[in-house]
Scaffold this motif. Structure first.
Motif, PDB file in Angstrom:
ATOM      1  N   ASP A 299      -3.267 -52.728  41.298  1.00  0.00           N
ATOM      2  CA  ASP A 299      -3.242 -54.173  40.748  1.00  0.00           C
ATOM      3  C   ASP A 299      -4.166 -54.981  41.851  1.00  0.00           C
TER       4      ASP A 299
ATOM      5  N   ILE B  49     -11.949 -59.085  40.880  1.00  0.00           N
ATOM      6  CA  ILE B  49     -11.487 -57.445  40.628  1.00  0.00           C
ATOM      7  C   ILE B  49     -10.526 -57.164  40.561  1.00  0.00           C
ATOM      8  N   SER B  50      -9.718 -56.295  39.714  1.00  0.00           N
ATOM      9  CA  SER B  50      -8.663 -55.487  40.766  1.00  0.00           C
ATOM     10  C   SER B  50      -9.097 -53.974  40.474  1.00  0.00           C
TER      11      SER B  50
ATOM     12  N   ARG C 225      -8.044 -51.294  39.690  1.00  0.00           N
ATOM     13  CA  ARG C 225      -7.832 -50.690  38.422  1.00  0.00           C
ATOM     14  C   ARG C 225      -8.611 -50.777  37.503  1.00  0.00           C
ATOM     15  N   GLU C 226      -8.982 -51.408  37.718  1.00  0.00           N
ATOM     16  CA  GLU C 226     -11.173 -52.381  36.353  1.00  0.00           C
ATOM     17  C   GLU C 226     -12.144 -51.795  37.692  1.00  0.00           C
TER      18      GLU C 226
ATOM     19  N   ARG D 128     -11.455 -47.498  36.706  1.00  0.00           N
ATOM     20  CA  ARG D 128     -12.701 -47.730  35.263  1.00  0.00           C
ATOM     21  C   ARG D 128     -13.435 -48.272  34.926  1.00  0.00           C
ATOM     22  N   ARG D 129     -14.832 -49.217  35.715  1.00  0.00           N
ATOM     23  CA  ARG D 129     -16.101 -49.557  35.890  1.00  0.00           C
ATOM     24  C   ARG D 129     -16.446 -48.313  36.424  1.00  0.00           C
TER      25      ARG D 129
END
Length: 571
Positions: free
Chosen positions: A308, A315-316, A318-319, A322-323
Motif C-alpha cells: 500500500d 502509484i501504489s 500493488r499497482e 500489477r502493471r
C-alpha cells in the motif's frame, strides 16, 4: 613472443630486469627491487611486488617517476577540446608543480580520449597535494599494469565481457535521467523491467538451465548440478540503482557469477551443487520507502503492508506490480528453504576508498554494519524574516542544523559508526520567511546492533532536547532497521583462500554499506567479496567504476571458491 612467469622466475637477475624494463620509466631500479620477491605464481602477485617497490622508494625516485610518467595528452578532435586540454594542463602545472600523469587507457583498457582526459584533469585540478600525489602514483601503477599486460599477453577477456555488460545494461534509465545520459533505475519502472529482460536473455544465452522472473521482479537463473537432489549455492546482487547512479553497484555481483556459469557451461562441467544466481529487483529504497524487497522476499520478510506504499506519483506498489504483470499474492511462495542451501555469497564493488588507497583489488568482508533509518519532521512557526527578532523565532531549519552537527560529532565518537543526513528540505520555503517546517532523513550505522542502537538513542534524545529547548514539535518515522551481519567464518575463510590463490594478500574489512547479503544472513550463512573501485572508490555517483583487470581477478577468485566447494564435496 609474450613473456611468461616461468621464464621470468628462471631468468638471471639482469635478464629478468630486462623483461620488466619500461614498466616504470625514470626508475629502472623498481623492477630489480620487485624481483627480489621471486618466484611469482601470478601476474597479480608481481604487480603487488612492483607496487611495494615503488612505495619503498625514496623521494627522489618518486619525483623521477612522476617526471618521467607525465602523460602525452590526447590531441582532441576539435579546437575546443584542444584549447580546454591546454588550459587544464597549464592550470594543473601551476597548482601541482609538475605535468599531469594520467592513466593512458580507460578502465576497460581502451586508449584514453580527449573527453576522458578533460574530465580527469578537471576532477583532479583542485585536489589537495596529498590526495593528488596518491592519484598520480595510482596512475603510474595503472600504466605499469597495462604495459605488463601487453608484455605477458594477459588480456582480461572475462573482465572485458563483464565490463561491457555493465555498459549495455546502463542504456536503460528512468525518464528525466535517460535524456541527460544519467543512470537511474527504480523498482518496476519501464527501465527496470527492460533491465530484467536483458539479464534474463543473457542468463539463457550463458547456459543456465532454468531462467525466469519471479513474483517480486527478481531474475532467477539456476545451473543444475551433476545430481538432481544436490544442494544449492545462492548468489547474486541487485540491479536497481540510486538516482544519478554509477554502473557497478549491485550489478557486478550479478555478472561475475553469470560469467562463471557461462564458463562452466562452455566446458560442459557440472558441480556437485547447483548454482542459483538471483538478480534482486530492489535493494536501494528509491521508489518506495521499503528496502530489500527482492532479497527480503527470499527470506520471507516481504511485508504485505508495503503493497500500500505509494511513490511520488501516487502509484501504489500493488499497482506497480500489477502493471508489470506480477502477482503480489505469489510473493510469499518465494521464501527459500535454508535446508536446501549451502549458503549465500555476494560480489560487490567496495563503494569506498580503502582498497583504492591500499592498492589491493580484492578483499574478504568480515561483516556488514547494522543500519537504522528515519524520516524526521520538525515543526515551528513560519514568520517574517525581517520583523521577527532572533530571540522570538521558532526556526525549524536551525534546529535541524543543530542536530546535523550533533550527528556528526556523536557518530565520530564511536569506532566504525557513521551518521548521515542525505535529504534535507524546507517545504514551501522562501528567502524572506523563517522556516516553519523542516524535513530530513537520518541514516545511522555501526558494526554491531548494540552500538547502532546506542547511537540512535542518543541522536533521537538530542533531537527531542533541541526541539523542547526551541519550542518546536518533532515526529520521527523509522523507515528501515537492518541488523549487523557478520560473515560466516568458514565462508569468509573461503574468500580469503580464493584471494590468496590469485597471488594477492587476503585483506579483510567490514562493509559500511548495506547489501542483500545482510538479508540472506537471516536464514543462511553468508560472506562477501569486495572489488576495488576507481576514483577513490566513489559510489552512488556516475564516477563509480572499476577496471576490467580487477573484474577478471574477481571472476578468477569466484572460480577458485567454486573449485574449493567442489573438492569439499568430493568432486
Amino acid at each position: 613472443m609474450p613473456h611468461t612467469l616461468a621464464r621470468l622466475n628462471a631468468a638471471t637477475a639482469d635478464d629478468a630486469a630486462s623483461m620488466l624494463a619500461g614498466l616504470y620509466p625514470g626508475a629502472p631500479g623498481i623492477a630489480a627491487r620487485a624481483l627480489d620477491e621471486r618466484p611469482f605464481a601470478t601476474l597479480a602477485q608481481l604487480k603487488q611486488a612492483l607496487r611495494r617497490a615503488v612505495d619503498g622508494a625514496g623521494g627522489e625516485v618518486l619525483a623521477a617517476l612522476i617526471d618521467a610518467g607525465a602523460s602525452t595528452l590526447p590531441k582532441g578532435d576539435t579546437s575546443a577540446e584542444r584549447d580546454e586540454l591546454a588550459r587544464l594542463a597549464g592550470a594543473y602545472r601551476e597548482r601541482h608543480g609538475h605535468d599531469p600523469v594520467l592513466a593512458t587507457h580507460d578502465a576497460r583498457g581502451r586508449e584514453l580520449d580527449a573527453g576522458q582526459a578533460i574530465a580527469s584533469l578537471a576532477r583532479r585540478l583542485d585536489h589537495p597535494a596529498d590526495i593528488e600525489r596518491q592519484e598520480t602514483l595510482i596512475a603510474l601503477h595503472r600504466n605499469a599494469e597495462l604495459r605488463l599486460r601487453d608484455a605477458f599477453g594477459d588480456r582480461p577477456a572475462l573482465g572485458e565481457d563483464i565490463w561491457d555488460w555493465h555498459e549495455q545494461l546502463s542504456a536503460h534509465s528512468d525518464p528525466g535521467y535517460a535524456e541527460r545520459g544519467l543512470l537511474t533505475v527504480t523498482y518496476l519502472t519501464d527501465a527496470h523491467r527492460a533491465c530484467a529482460r536483458q539479464i534474463e536473455t543473457w542468463m539463457r544465452d550463458g547456459g543456465f538451465d532454468e531462467v525466469g522472473i519471479d513474483a517480486v521482479g527478481n531474475v532467477v537463473g539456476r545451473y543444475r548440478a551433476a545430481t538432481a537432489d544436490a544442494p544449492i549455492l545462492l548468489t547474486g546482487s541487485h540491479y536497481d540503482t540510486v538516482r544519478n547512479a554509477g554502473k557497478y553497484d549491485g550489478r557486478l555481483g550479478i555478472f561475475v557469477p553469470m560469467a562463471c556459469v557461462r564458463e562452466l557451461s562452455r566446458q560442459g562441467r557440472r558441480l556437485p551443487f547447483q548454482i542459483e544466481v538471483v538478480a534482486f529487483a530492489e535493494e536501494e529504497g528509491q521508489r518506495y520507502p521499503a528496502t530489500f524487497l527482492g532479497s527480503g522476499a527470499l527470506t520471507g520478510d516481504f511485508q504485505p503492508a508495503w503493497l500500500d506504499q505509494v511513490d511520488a506519483d501516487g502509484i501504489s506498489m500493488r499497482e506497480a506490480l500489477r502493471r508489470a504483470g506480477l502477482r503480489a499474492e505469489d510473493i510469499p511462495r518465494l521464501r527459500r528453504d535454508p535446508a536446501r542451501y549451502l549458503g549465500f555469497i555476494e560480489v560487490h564493488i567496495e563503494q569506498g576508498p580503502v582498497l583504492y588507497e591500499l592498492g589491493l583489488p580484492l578483499a574478504a568482508v568480515t561483516s556488514i554494519n547494522g543500519c537504522v533509518r528515519y524520516r524526521v519532521r520538525i515543526q515551528g512557526m513560519a514568520s517574517h524574516a525581517g520583523t521577527t527578532p532572533m530571540g522570538s523565532r521558532r526556526d525549524a531549519a536551525t534546529a535541524a542544523a543543530e542536530l546535523l552537527l550533533y550527528v556528526e560529532r556523536r557518530a565520530a565518537a564511536d569506532a566504525g559508526s557513521v551518521g548521515t543526513v542525505g535529504m534535507l528540505e524546507v517545504p514551501n520555503g522562501s528567502i524572506n520567511v523563517v522556516p516553519g517546517e523542516c524535513r530530513f532523513s537520518l541514516d545511522l550505522r555501526a558494526p554491531s546492533d548494540a552500538q547502532r542502537d546506542a547511537l540512535a538513542r542518543d541522536v533521537l534524545a538530542e533531537l527531542a532536547a533541541i526541539c523542547a529547548r526551541r519550542g518546536l514539535r518533532q515526529t520521527t518515522e523509522q523507515t528501515m532497521r537492518a541488523s549487523a551481519a557478520p560473515s560466516h567464518p568458514r565462508w569468509q575463510q573461503r574468500w580469503e583462500r580464493a584471494i590468496a590463490a590469485q597471488g594477492l594478500p587476503p585483506h579483510c574489512m567490514a562493509s559500511g554499506a548495506g547489501h542483500d547479503a545482510m538479508k540472506l544472513h537471516e536464514i543462511m550463512p553468508q560472506a562477501m567479496l569486495f572489488v576495488r573501485g576507481q576514483n577513490h572508490g566513489i559510489s552512488h555517483n556516475p564516477l563509480e567504476t572499476t577496471t576490467s583487470d580487477d573484474i577478471q581477478l574477481a571472476v578468477q577468485a569466484y572460480g577458485s571458491l567454486l573449485d574449493e566447494l567442489a573438492r569439499e564435496s568430493g568432486n
